[in-house]
Design a protein around this motif. Sequence first.
Motif, short mmCIF file in Angstrom:
data_model
loop_
_atom_site.label_atom_id
_atom_site.label_comp_id
_atom_site.label_asym_id
_atom_site.label_seq_id
_atom_site.Cartn_x
_atom_site.Cartn_y
_atom_site.Cartn_z
N GLY A 4 39.43 46.71 27.19
CA GLY A 4 39.81 48.07 26.85
C GLY A 4 40.32 48.13 25.42
O GLY A 4 40.55 47.11 24.77
N ARG A 5 40.52 49.32 24.95
CA ARG A 5 40.95 49.51 23.56
C ARG A 5 42.45 49.69 23.43
O ARG A 5 42.99 49.62 22.36
N HIS A 6 43.12 49.95 24.54
CA HIS A 6 44.54 50.24 24.48
C HIS A 6 45.33 49.12 25.13
O HIS A 6 44.91 48.53 26.11
N LYS A 26 46.95 51.60 30.84
CA LYS A 26 46.07 52.75 30.82
C LYS A 26 44.73 52.41 30.16
O LYS A 26 44.68 51.89 29.06
N GLY A 27 43.66 52.68 30.88
CA GLY A 27 42.32 52.48 30.34
C GLY A 27 41.78 51.07 30.45
O GLY A 27 40.69 50.80 30.00
N LEU A 28 42.55 50.16 31.05
CA LEU A 28 42.06 48.80 31.20
C LEU A 28 40.93 48.74 32.22
O LEU A 28 40.94 49.47 33.21
N ARG A 29 39.99 47.86 31.99
CA ARG A 29 38.88 47.63 32.92
C ARG A 29 38.77 46.14 33.16
O ARG A 29 39.07 45.33 32.28
N LEU A 30 38.30 45.78 34.35
CA LEU A 30 38.12 44.39 34.71
C LEU A 30 36.69 44.20 35.21
O LEU A 30 36.14 45.08 35.87
N LEU A 31 36.10 43.06 34.88
CA LEU A 31 34.74 42.77 35.33
C LEU A 31 34.74 42.45 36.82
O LEU A 31 35.55 41.64 37.29
N ALA A 32 33.82 43.07 37.55
CA ALA A 32 33.71 42.82 38.99
C ALA A 32 33.46 41.34 39.25
O ALA A 32 34.02 40.77 40.19
N SER A 33 32.65 40.70 38.43
CA SER A 33 32.34 39.28 38.64
C SER A 33 33.58 38.41 38.45
O SER A 33 33.77 37.43 39.17
N GLU A 34 34.44 38.77 37.50
CA GLU A 34 35.66 38.00 37.29
C GLU A 34 36.65 38.19 38.43
O GLU A 34 37.37 37.26 38.79
#
Length: 90
Positions: free
Chosen positions: A59-61, A65-73
């Motif tokens: 994410g950029r922040h 807020k706004g964080l994303r995680l990879l499903a594979s991870e």
Amino acid sequence: MSGWDGVKERITRQDVSEYKREILEQTVLVATPEAASILGCSERTVLRLVRDGEVHAYGRHKGGKGLRLLASELREYVQSIKIDKDAWRV
């Protein structure tokens, strides 16, 4: 489809479906609430796992807020915490 050695290989619909699933798992980003649902924990726990380096976030922040995680991870993390039933004693 033929390979370099002249052997023909058939690609089935199941092969294609598995390949698509693999690609999706490697590229799908999930939000913190979804990650918490997948892991069966709170969003705060997900953020702690990110902070402690157990899973990576994108994410950029900074912050949650706004964080994303990879499903594979997430899948790899779950596999890494799997308890060996033979080693488990009550």
